[in-house]
Structures are given as structure tokens and as C-alpha cells.
Design a protein around this motif. Structure first.
Motif, PDB file in Angstrom:
ATOM      1  N   MET A   1     -48.451  42.815  90.914  1.00  0.00           N
ATOM      2  CA  MET A   1     -48.229  41.951  92.292  1.00  0.00           C
ATOM      3  C   MET A   1     -49.442  42.431  92.934  1.00  0.00           C
ATOM      4  SD  MET A   1     -46.912  39.765  93.881  1.00  0.00           S
ATOM      5  CE  MET A   1     -45.448  39.375  93.088  1.00  0.00           C
ATOM      6  N   ILE A   2     -49.534  43.395  93.361  1.00  0.00           N
ATOM      7  CA  ILE A   2     -50.895  44.156  94.334  1.00  0.00           C
ATOM      8  C   ILE A   2     -51.246  45.318  93.504  1.00  0.00           C
ATOM      9  CG2 ILE A   2     -51.770  44.938  96.389  1.00  0.00           C
ATOM     10  CD1 ILE A   2     -49.690  43.134  97.627  1.00  0.00           C
ATOM     11  N   GLU A   3     -52.535  45.480  92.940  1.00  0.00           N
ATOM     12  CA  GLU A   3     -52.896  46.714  92.510  1.00  0.00           C
ATOM     13  C   GLU A   3     -54.391  47.088  92.929  1.00  0.00           C
ATOM     14  OE1 GLU A   3     -53.411  48.438  87.943  1.00  0.00           O
ATOM     15  OE2 GLU A   3     -53.223  46.479  88.272  1.00  0.00           O
ATOM     16  N   PHE A   4     -54.474  48.218  93.415  1.00  0.00           N
ATOM     17  CA  PHE A   4     -55.747  48.676  94.013  1.00  0.00           C
ATOM     18  C   PHE A   4     -56.139  49.779  92.800  1.00  0.00           C
ATOM     19  CE2 PHE A   4     -55.437  46.336  97.521  1.00  0.00           C
ATOM     20  CZ  PHE A   4     -56.240  46.517  98.574  1.00  0.00           C
ATOM     21  N   LYS A   5     -57.351  49.797  92.280  1.00  0.00           N
ATOM     22  CA  LYS A   5     -57.809  50.718  91.338  1.00  0.00           C
ATOM     23  C   LYS A   5     -59.145  51.362  91.662  1.00  0.00           C
ATOM     24  CE  LYS A   5     -56.025  48.351  87.206  1.00  0.00           C
ATOM     25  NZ  LYS A   5     -56.541  47.704  85.909  1.00  0.00           N
ATOM     26  N   GLU A  27     -45.271  46.583  93.080  1.00  0.00           N
ATOM     27  CA  GLU A  27     -44.594  45.815  92.266  1.00  0.00           C
ATOM     28  C   GLU A  27     -44.059  44.482  92.855  1.00  0.00           C
ATOM     29  OE1 GLU A  27     -44.980  46.046  89.002  1.00  0.00           O
ATOM     30  OE2 GLU A  27     -45.515  48.228  88.830  1.00  0.00           O
ATOM     31  N   LYS A  28     -43.981  43.565  91.982  1.00  0.00           N
ATOM     32  CA  LYS A  28     -43.144  42.296  92.375  1.00  0.00           C
ATOM     33  C   LYS A  28     -41.811  42.524  93.227  1.00  0.00           C
ATOM     34  CE  LYS A  28     -41.423  37.697  90.937  1.00  0.00           C
ATOM     35  NZ  LYS A  28     -41.515  36.618  89.700  1.00  0.00           N
ATOM     36  N   GLY A  29     -41.516  42.242  94.199  1.00  0.00           N
ATOM     37  CA  GLY A  29     -40.314  42.380  94.922  1.00  0.00           C
ATOM     38  C   GLY A  29     -39.995  43.800  95.721  1.00  0.00           C
ATOM     39  N   GLU A  30     -40.928  44.293  95.600  1.00  0.00           N
ATOM     40  CA  GLU A  30     -41.046  45.712  96.289  1.00  0.00           C
ATOM     41  C   GLU A  30     -41.254  45.637  98.028  1.00  0.00           C
ATOM     42  OE1 GLU A  30     -42.802  50.239  95.614  1.00  0.00           O
ATOM     43  OE2 GLU A  30     -43.591  48.579  94.729  1.00  0.00           O
ATOM     44  N   ASN A  63     -51.278  39.184  92.054  1.00  0.00           N
ATOM     45  CA  ASN A  63     -50.793  38.360  91.271  1.00  0.00           C
ATOM     46  C   ASN A  63     -51.384  38.039  89.903  1.00  0.00           C
ATOM     47  OD1 ASN A  63     -48.477  37.924  92.948  1.00  0.00           O
ATOM     48  ND2 ASN A  63     -49.825  36.208  93.974  1.00  0.00           N
ATOM     49  N   GLY A  64     -51.814  39.213  89.218  1.00  0.00           N
ATOM     50  CA  GLY A  64     -52.433  39.364  87.808  1.00  0.00           C
ATOM     51  C   GLY A  64     -53.810  38.790  87.927  1.00  0.00           C
ATOM     52  N   GLN A  65     -54.342  38.303  89.131  1.00  0.00           N
ATOM     53  CA  GLN A  65     -55.654  37.643  89.138  1.00  0.00           C
ATOM     54  C   GLN A  65     -56.868  39.039  89.780  1.00  0.00           C
ATOM     55  OE1 GLN A  65     -56.345  34.528  91.777  1.00  0.00           O
ATOM     56  NE2 GLN A  65     -58.484  34.005  91.127  1.00  0.00           N
ATOM     57  N   LEU A 186     -35.062  40.911 100.428  1.00  0.00           N
ATOM     58  CA  LEU A 186     -33.943  40.562  99.609  1.00  0.00           C
ATOM     59  C   LEU A 186     -33.686  39.523  98.530  1.00  0.00           C
ATOM     60  CD1 LEU A 186     -31.256  42.585 101.739  1.00  0.00           C
ATOM     61  CD2 LEU A 186     -32.490  43.480  99.652  1.00  0.00           C
ATOM     62  N   ARG A 187     -34.396  38.448  99.430  1.00  0.00           N
ATOM     63  CA  ARG A 187     -34.396  37.106  98.768  1.00  0.00           C
ATOM     64  C   ARG A 187     -35.677  37.242  97.525  1.00  0.00           C
ATOM     65  NH1 ARG A 187     -32.221  32.654 102.290  1.00  0.00           N
ATOM     66  NH2 ARG A 187     -31.254  33.823 104.009  1.00  0.00           N
ATOM     67  N   GLY A 188     -36.251  38.060  97.337  1.00  0.00           N
ATOM     68  CA  GLY A 188     -37.276  38.279  96.292  1.00  0.00           C
ATOM     69  C   GLY A 188     -38.783  38.249  96.520  1.00  0.00           C
ATOM     70  N   THR A 189     -38.960  38.306  97.844  1.00  0.00           N
ATOM     71  CA  THR A 189     -40.474  38.185  98.227  1.00  0.00           C
ATOM     72  C   THR A 189     -40.826  39.657  98.612  1.00  0.00           C
ATOM     73  OG1 THR A 189     -40.178  36.179  99.663  1.00  0.00           O
ATOM     74  CG2 THR A 189     -42.166  37.476 100.090  1.00  0.00           C
ATOM     75  N   THR A 190     -42.223  39.892  98.031  1.00  0.00           N
ATOM     76  CA  THR A 190     -42.779  41.097  98.076  1.00  0.00           C
ATOM     77  C   THR A 190     -43.043  41.496  99.569  1.00  0.00           C
ATOM     78  OG1 THR A 190     -43.600  40.947  95.793  1.00  0.00           O
ATOM     79  CG2 THR A 190     -44.654  42.713  97.007  1.00  0.00           C
ATOM     80  N   VAL A 191     -42.943  42.613 100.206  1.00  0.00           N
ATOM     81  CA  VAL A 191     -43.233  42.801 101.474  1.00  0.00           C
ATOM     82  C   VAL A 191     -44.005  43.933 101.561  1.00  0.00           C
ATOM     83  CG1 VAL A 191     -42.401  43.244 103.956  1.00  0.00           C
ATOM     84  CG2 VAL A 191     -41.045  41.607 102.529  1.00  0.00           C
ATOM     85  N   VAL A 192     -45.197  43.819 102.411  1.00  0.00           N
ATOM     86  CA  VAL A 192     -46.174  45.030 102.755  1.00  0.00           C
ATOM     87  C   VAL A 192     -46.516  45.095 104.345  1.00  0.00           C
ATOM     88  CG1 VAL A 192     -48.061  46.111 102.365  1.00  0.00           C
ATOM     89  CG2 VAL A 192     -47.338  44.905 100.682  1.00  0.00           C
TER      90      VAL A 192
END
Length: 228
Positions: A1-5, A27-30, A63-65, A186-192
Motif C-alpha cells: 500500500m505505502i512503502e518507503f525504501k 499495509e492495506k487496511g492498516e 498502491n503497487g506503483q 474499520l470500513r477498509g480504508t488505510t489511514v495514516v
């Protein structure tokens, strides 16, 4: 979902890096908090996620991009997958609550029928179904932030990014907003959420990514300042 390398961001001022060699995955939904004192680098991380800033080094995947070198004309499409909430609400003062939320859908050329249905639904979700015809200056700070939340989620984004969303609110109102964010998650949206609100972080008991002087010093579920 969100990745920093191994992401670093240096500014032209010659000062030390705003962020230095940070790596994490959300991760997705976190639901994750970014915490740290003012100037720690958490707002820079948010800007990197939104492509308001470019990394000096490293790789960012949303999102994989791989968005690290995303062309300028592609950035608006990336941001459509994100709902964004700021401390200062950023509502359009000459538009009603309904039109502030609907504006986000008109930008993506949603049909009038879909706009009417979706705006009514999200205003109910944030507890403002009876405020559709009201203007922002007639609302309390908490109500304005609810409008901002409705606008952020009206296009069903995969993630919601909030930068100090309770910074201008009293403690009770701030907690109401955090409960809404939790419900959205809780409805499935990733929140930061980037915040320095220690009491809220402690009460929520979510993942906490703590930033200090541009580096991640702790990443675990729990309290704002708990020790490993």
C-alpha cells in the motif's frame, strides 16, 4: 500500500537531511500514526507520500506503483487514490457544505446522480446530514473538519492521509474526529495520521512510527512514548 525504501530528503539550504534513510511499509487496511516533535520530519514524509516533495534518494511505492520518478502529469491520478485532510480544513468559503464535498466528485467528472447519492451518504456518515446547505463560517471547528473528512472520502480512496487533523480542535472534538477516522479505517480504508497529540495516540493504541531528527527511532503498536 505505502512503502518507503531507504528514502532520504535533503533540502538546498545545506542543513542536515529532513529525513534520512527511512524504510517502512504500511499495509492495506492498516491504521498508523506518524509522531514526533515539530521539525522531526513527519510532515516531510507526508509530503513525500503526496508527491509534494521528491526524494533525494530511495524509492517510494504507493498502491503497487513506483512513484519515485512519477511524471508531473500523472500526479493528479495518484492523488485520486488518496483522501487528504489538513489541520486548517481548507474548505471553500463561498460554497455550502454539500458543494464543498461535491466539488471533489465534480473534479473527477462523476455523474450528477452519483454525486447526489454519494455526498448524501458521506454527510450522514460524518454526522452532518442536516448541515448540507450551511456555509463553512456557520460551522464549528469540529464540524468543519467533519466536512473536510467527508470531502476526503467521498471518492472512496484506498487511503486517507491526515496531517495534524486535530491540531485546531479542543480535546473532546479532537476525539470525535479520531473516532470518525477509526470508523473509516474499520470500513477498509488505510489511514495514516501525522500528529503530536500524545493523549490521542495513547488512547487509540495503534501502530506508532516515531520520527526524531529525520530518522525512524521506533515502529511498533502502543503508546506515543513507550519504550521497546
Amino acid at each position: 500500500m505505502i512503502e518507503f525504501k531507504n528514502v532520504s530528503k535533503k533540502y538546498d539550504t545545506g542543513k542536515e537531511a529532513a529525513v534520512h534513510d527511512i524504510s517502512f511499509t504500511i499495509e492495506k487496511g492498516e491504521f498508523a500514526f506518524l509522531v514526533g516533535s515539530s521539525g522531526s520530519g513527519k510532515s516531510t514524509i507526508i509530503k513525500l507520500m503526496l508527491k509534494e516533495e521528491e526524494p533525494t534518494e530511495g524509492k517510494i511505492v504507493i498502491n503497487g506503483q513506483d512513484t519515485t520518478y512519477l511524471k508531473q502529469n500523472k500526479i493528479p491520478y495518484l492523488r485520486r487514490s488518496m483522501g487528504i485532510v489538513f489541520q486548517d480544513f481548507r474548505l471553500l468559503p463561498d460554497k455550502t457544505v454539500y458543494d464543498n464535498v461535491a466539488f471533489a466528485m465534480r473534479v473527477v467528472k462523476a455523474t450528477p446522480k452519483h454525486i447526489r447519492r454519494q455526498v448524501s451518504m458521506v454527510l450522514s456518515q460524518v454526522g452532518l446530514a442536516d448541515k448540507a446547505k450551511v456555509y463553512p463560517n456557520e460551522l464549528s471547528g469540529g464540524e468543519q473538519q467533519r466536512v473536510a473528512l467527508a470531502r476526503a472520502i467521498v471518492n472512496n480512496p484506498s487511503m486517507l492521509i491526515a496531517d495534524e487533523p486535530t491540531g485546531n480542535l479542543d480535546p473532546n472534538t479532537a476525539w470525535d474526529i479520531m473516532e470518525l477516522l477509526n470508523d473509516i479505517n474499520l470500513r477498509g480504508t488505510t489511514v495514516v495520521v501525522a500528529t503530536h497529540a500524545k493523549d490521542i495516540v495513547d488512547r487509540m493504541n495503534k501502530r506508532v512510527i516515531r520520527i526524531s531528527e529525520g530518522s525512524i527511532v521506533r515502529d511498533k503498536k502502543g503508546r506515543y512514548d513507550s519504550e521497546d
